[in-house]
Each structure stands twice: as structure tokens, then as C-alpha cells.
Design a protein around this motif. Structure first.
Motif, PDB file in Angstrom:
ATOM      1  N   THR A   1      -3.260   5.207  -2.140  1.00  0.00           N
ATOM      2  CA  THR A   1      -3.675   6.151  -3.194  1.00  0.00           C
ATOM      3  C   THR A   1      -2.224   6.609  -4.166  1.00  0.00           C
ATOM      4  O   THR A   1      -2.560   6.242  -5.304  1.00  0.00           O
ATOM      5  CB  THR A   1      -3.661   7.669  -2.440  1.00  0.00           C
ATOM      6  OG1 THR A   1      -2.785   7.922  -1.407  1.00  0.00           O
ATOM      7  CG2 THR A   1      -5.159   7.443  -1.708  1.00  0.00           C
ATOM      8  N   THR A   2      -1.271   6.526  -3.649  1.00  0.00           N
ATOM      9  CA  THR A   2       0.035   7.054  -4.452  1.00  0.00           C
ATOM     10  C   THR A   2       0.597   5.726  -5.176  1.00  0.00           C
ATOM     11  O   THR A   2       0.622   5.685  -6.304  1.00  0.00           O
ATOM     12  CB  THR A   2       1.022   7.805  -3.771  1.00  0.00           C
ATOM     13  OG1 THR A   2       0.567   8.961  -2.869  1.00  0.00           O
ATOM     14  CG2 THR A   2       2.244   8.095  -4.628  1.00  0.00           C
ATOM     15  N   GLN A   3       0.816   4.552  -4.054  1.00  0.00           N
ATOM     16  CA  GLN A   3       1.483   3.491  -5.024  1.00  0.00           C
ATOM     17  C   GLN A   3       0.379   2.733  -5.887  1.00  0.00           C
ATOM     18  O   GLN A   3       0.589   2.226  -6.867  1.00  0.00           O
ATOM     19  CB  GLN A   3       2.123   2.422  -3.939  1.00  0.00           C
ATOM     20  CG  GLN A   3       3.441   3.366  -3.133  1.00  0.00           C
ATOM     21  CD  GLN A   3       3.957   2.298  -2.402  1.00  0.00           C
ATOM     22  OE1 GLN A   3       3.984   1.301  -2.284  1.00  0.00           O
ATOM     23  NE2 GLN A   3       4.774   3.090  -1.530  1.00  0.00           N
TER      24      GLN A   3
ATOM     25  N   ALA B   1      -1.587   7.076   7.710  1.00  0.00           N
ATOM     26  CA  ALA B   1      -0.974   7.833   6.793  1.00  0.00           C
ATOM     27  C   ALA B   1      -0.169   7.275   5.896  1.00  0.00           C
ATOM     28  O   ALA B   1      -0.228   7.315   4.504  1.00  0.00           O
ATOM     29  CB  ALA B   1       0.124   9.036   7.384  1.00  0.00           C
ATOM     30  N   CYS B   2       0.641   6.279   6.376  1.00  0.00           N
ATOM     31  CA  CYS B   2       1.641   5.499   5.398  1.00  0.00           C
ATOM     32  C   CYS B   2       0.495   4.479   4.594  1.00  0.00           C
ATOM     33  O   CYS B   2       0.858   4.292   3.500  1.00  0.00           O
ATOM     34  CB  CYS B   2       2.606   4.572   6.352  1.00  0.00           C
ATOM     35  SG  CYS B   2       3.705   5.514   6.989  1.00  0.00           S
ATOM     36  N   THR B   3      -0.509   4.151   5.195  1.00  0.00           N
ATOM     37  CA  THR B   3      -1.388   3.047   4.765  1.00  0.00           C
ATOM     38  C   THR B   3      -2.007   3.777   3.574  1.00  0.00           C
ATOM     39  O   THR B   3      -2.203   3.352   2.361  1.00  0.00           O
ATOM     40  CB  THR B   3      -2.319   2.645   5.717  1.00  0.00           C
ATOM     41  OG1 THR B   3      -1.607   2.116   6.878  1.00  0.00           O
ATOM     42  CG2 THR B   3      -3.153   1.335   5.041  1.00  0.00           C
TER      43      THR B   3
ATOM     44  N   CYS C   1       6.960   7.964   8.313  1.00  0.00           N
ATOM     45  CA  CYS C   1       6.710   9.363   7.832  1.00  0.00           C
ATOM     46  C   CYS C   1       6.308  10.470   8.952  1.00  0.00           C
ATOM     47  O   CYS C   1       5.836  11.514   8.471  1.00  0.00           O
ATOM     48  CB  CYS C   1       5.426   9.105   6.954  1.00  0.00           C
ATOM     49  SG  CYS C   1       3.852   8.997   8.129  1.00  0.00           S
TER      50      CYS C   1
ATOM     51  N   PHE D   1      -8.591  13.591   5.567  1.00  0.00           N
ATOM     52  CA  PHE D   1      -8.083  13.244   4.286  1.00  0.00           C
ATOM     53  C   PHE D   1      -8.905  13.907   2.949  1.00  0.00           C
ATOM     54  O   PHE D   1      -8.219  14.209   2.048  1.00  0.00           O
ATOM     55  CB  PHE D   1      -7.576  11.759   4.215  1.00  0.00           C
ATOM     56  CG  PHE D   1      -6.616  11.282   3.038  1.00  0.00           C
ATOM     57  CD1 PHE D   1      -5.475  11.469   3.490  1.00  0.00           C
ATOM     58  CD2 PHE D   1      -7.261  10.788   1.999  1.00  0.00           C
ATOM     59  CE1 PHE D   1      -4.473  10.957   2.391  1.00  0.00           C
ATOM     60  CE2 PHE D   1      -6.388  10.345   0.788  1.00  0.00           C
ATOM     61  CZ  PHE D   1      -4.681  10.540   1.243  1.00  0.00           C
TER      62      PHE D   1
ATOM     63  N   GLU E   1      -1.188   6.426   1.922  1.00  0.00           N
ATOM     64  CA  GLU E   1      -0.176   6.687   0.995  1.00  0.00           C
ATOM     65  C   GLU E   1       0.119   5.629   0.097  1.00  0.00           C
ATOM     66  O   GLU E   1       0.210   5.780  -1.047  1.00  0.00           O
ATOM     67  CB  GLU E   1       1.091   7.170   1.580  1.00  0.00           C
ATOM     68  CG  GLU E   1       2.174   7.261   0.814  1.00  0.00           C
ATOM     69  CD  GLU E   1       2.374   8.665   0.163  1.00  0.00           C
ATOM     70  OE1 GLU E   1       1.513   9.399   0.276  1.00  0.00           O
ATOM     71  OE2 GLU E   1       3.082   8.784  -1.037  1.00  0.00           O
ATOM     72  N   ILE E   2       0.124   4.229   0.540  1.00  0.00           N
ATOM     73  CA  ILE E   2       0.371   3.173  -0.369  1.00  0.00           C
ATOM     74  C   ILE E   2      -0.866   3.123  -0.969  1.00  0.00           C
ATOM     75  O   ILE E   2      -0.604   2.741  -2.168  1.00  0.00           O
ATOM     76  CB  ILE E   2       0.477   1.880   0.633  1.00  0.00           C
ATOM     77  CG1 ILE E   2       1.746   1.892   1.463  1.00  0.00           C
ATOM     78  CG2 ILE E   2       0.446   0.543  -0.225  1.00  0.00           C
ATOM     79  CD1 ILE E   2       1.955   0.970   2.625  1.00  0.00           C
TER      80      ILE E   2
ATOM     81  N   TRP F   1      -3.016   9.752  13.671  1.00  0.00           N
ATOM     82  CA  TRP F   1      -3.028   9.115  12.323  1.00  0.00           C
ATOM     83  C   TRP F   1      -2.712   7.484  12.709  1.00  0.00           C
ATOM     84  O   TRP F   1      -2.655   6.571  11.616  1.00  0.00           O
ATOM     85  CB  TRP F   1      -1.857   9.378  11.400  1.00  0.00           C
ATOM     86  CG  TRP F   1      -2.209  10.711  10.817  1.00  0.00           C
ATOM     87  CD1 TRP F   1      -1.807  11.927  11.137  1.00  0.00           C
ATOM     88  CD2 TRP F   1      -2.847  10.896   9.596  1.00  0.00           C
ATOM     89  NE1 TRP F   1      -2.313  12.804  10.392  1.00  0.00           N
ATOM     90  CE2 TRP F   1      -2.835  12.277   9.275  1.00  0.00           C
ATOM     91  CE3 TRP F   1      -3.418  10.203   8.626  1.00  0.00           C
ATOM     92  CZ2 TRP F   1      -3.313  12.746   8.052  1.00  0.00           C
ATOM     93  CZ3 TRP F   1      -3.953  10.545   7.428  1.00  0.00           C
ATOM     94  CH2 TRP F   1      -3.972  12.010   7.124  1.00  0.00           C
TER      95      TRP F   1
END
Ligand code: ZN
Length: 296
Positions: A36-38, A29-31, A82, A294, A33-34, A88
Motif C-alpha cells: 500500500t505505502t511503497q 503488516a509489513c507485507t 514492525c 485492515f 505496508e509494502i 498479523w
């Protein structure tokens, strides 16, 4: 149940002391997030990038994991960053084998037999100082043994003996051993007498050093077969036991003496080749299932 548990690596050809196993979890989930978002990637692109991702040796073996990696002993852990639930999380199992002539052929055979498809396994070869490898071994001992437990003295004795004499069946020997003594008459090796294990003085001295090095950060003075010892007390025992003389260590500076003893225990000043076999099967499987949910 992941594949990893079903098909563990067969490490029976390698001395236990030359193998260290590491395990760490990564939060997908963190990965995601990095990526896609960051980094602003579309989910599909993020997915194919993440699949290719190969963690570094430092990430796989760190004593304290850094995001998006984490360690947990819990059965149903949540990501500490998170809070994502277990589905996840992906696990990387890493096996480190010390390169030795005696096991080179076995290692090549093991690597050759691994499934090649889709990067399920990754091999990383590095060079390390013998000293660093020895300290990694001590850290593993520290991690695996319970210092407050009385068995610790026997277990750490056994671990050092297994490193010195990998071919002996130490599990068998230690089934009945309850006490370890410095022998007055042996000049080398060891001897078992019922529940007691007698060690030649130099071997006994080395075990005191190993126990001191592992336990010194936990208790005031290390915890050894001779009770709690400060560095000064430890060195006094090494001197009286004839160990320092035998190793040709004649300096009087106690930190310098310890340095020289550590170099001796590490097997000298040279380098050693390390092979990391990274099991990426659980990771690939989880990335796929997580992406499916996802992208849905
Ligand atoms: Zn997370």
C-alpha cells in the motif's frame, strides 16, 4: 488453530533422510505496508496481489529469514521489523522431498491428494547438486541437534545410519543403545550387543566425518565419537581405519582428501531432483482475516 496443524502431510512413505521440513513466518503488516505505502496500491488491490504471492524457495528455506519473513520460537512473537502481534503473522510450512525412483509413485500420490482449491498448496520442483543436498541435510542436523548435549553423538550416528539404511527401525535400535564402537571384526553394516552398537570400520569413519562437518563451526575442531578432532586428526583416523584406501583416495593434500570424502558421502557428483510442497493454507487464512480488519 490453523488448518495446517489439523491436517499435516502424511510423509510415512518416505525415508526420513530424504525429507526436510522448513517453517517460516511472514509478517502481513509489513507485507501490506509494502504493497500500500511503497507500491501505492489500494487496500483491495493489495489484498488480491498478496493472496497470489508465492515465496521463492530461498525465502521459504533460508537459514536466516529476511524481511518480511522472520523466524521465532516464541509462543507469542512480535514482528522483529514492525512489532506487529501474532494475528498479523502467517506461517509457511514447506516440505522438501528428494526425488528418488523408489518414492516417485508415493510422491505423486501425495501431491495428487492435496487440496487444489485457491492455491492452498504449491509445488516447486528444482534440480540440485547432490553435494548441495548433502550440505542441506547437514544443516538440518545441525539445526535439530543440541551439540552441547551428550546425546548428540548418538543422535548424529543414528541420523547417518538412517540415511544409509532408511528401512531399518533405528528408533527401536537406539532405544537401548548407549555407546557406539568401531568393530574389529565386522566388514560391513552393524551389530547391536546390548547397549553397544558395533559398526563396520567404513561406516564408523563416515560417522566421524559427518560429526566433524556438523560440529566444526561450533567448536575448535569437530566433536566426534573420537573426541574433538582437527581436520588433520580426522584424516589420520580415516587413513588408519582403511577408509581412504577403500575409497581409492590417494592424494596427500588434506583439503583435497576432504573434498573427495564429501563427494563420496554426497552420493557422487550428479544431480538430484527436489520437490518442495508449500503449504499456503495458514497464509491464505491470515491474509483474509487481516484484510478484513485492515479495510474496516
Ligand atoms: Zn512486521
Amino acid at each position: 488453530m490453523s488448518n495446517t496443524k489439523k491436517n499435516p502431510l502424511d510423509l510415512s512413505a518416505f525415508p526420513a533422510a530424504s525429507v526436510i521440513e522448513y517453517s517460516t513466518l511472514v509478517c502481513l503488516a509489513c507485507t501490506f505496508e509494502i504493497f500500500t505505502t511503497q507500491l501505492g496500491l489500494a487496500p483491495r488491490t493489495a489484498y488480491s496481489e498478496i493472496k497470489k504471492y508465492s515465496p521463492t524457495v530461498a525465502e521459504l528455506t533460508a537459514p536466516k529469514a529476511l524481511p518480511p519473513f522472520f523466524d521465532s520460537e516464541e509462543k507469542h512473537p512480535h514482528c522483529p521489523y514492525c512489532k506487529a502481534a501474532k494475528r498479523w503473522h502467517a506461517r509457511f510450512d514447506t516440505t522438501r522431498i528428494e526425488g528418488e525412483k523408489a518414492t516417485d509413485a508415493a510422491r505423486r500420490k501425495l501431491v495428487k491428494a492435496l487440496p487444489q482449491k485457491d492455491g492452498q498448496f504449491q509445488i516447486i520442483a528444482t534440480n540440485s547438486q547432490k553435494r548441495a543436498t548433502f550440505f542441506d541435510w547437514l544443516a538440518t542436523l545441525d539445526h535439530n541437534l543440541e551439540l552441547d548435549d551428550d546425546d548428540w553423538l548418538l543422535e548424529s550416528t543414528r541420523a547417518w545410519l538412517a540415511r544409509c539404511e532408511p528401512k531399518t527401525d533405528w528408533a527401536g535400535v537406539f532405544q537401548s543403545v548407549r555407546a557406539v564402537r568401531r568393530s574389529q571384526r565386522l566388514t560391513e553394516a552393524w551389530e547391536q550387543e546390548g547397549r553397544r552398537l558395533f559398526l563396520a570400520p567404513h561406516l564408523y569413519s563416515e560417522i566421524l566425518v559427518v560429526q566433524y562437518l556438523v560440529s566444526r563451526s561450533h567448536v575448535h575442531g569437530g566433536r566426534t565419537l573420537e573426541g574433538r578432532l582437527t581436520l588433520q586428526e580426522l584424516l589420520r583416523r580415516l587413513r588408519y581405519g582403511g577408509y581412504l584406501e577403500k575409497q581409492g583416495i590417494s592424494t596427500s593434500d588434506q583439503f583435497e582428501i576432504l573434498e573427495q570424502v564429501i563427494e563420496k558421502l554426497s552420493g557422487g557428483a550428479g544431480k538430484v531432483k527436489l520437490y518442495y510442497i508449500v503449504d499456503r493454507r495458514d497464509f491464505l487464512e491470515k491474509v483474509k482475516s487481516v484484510y478484513a480488519s485492515f479495510a474496516a
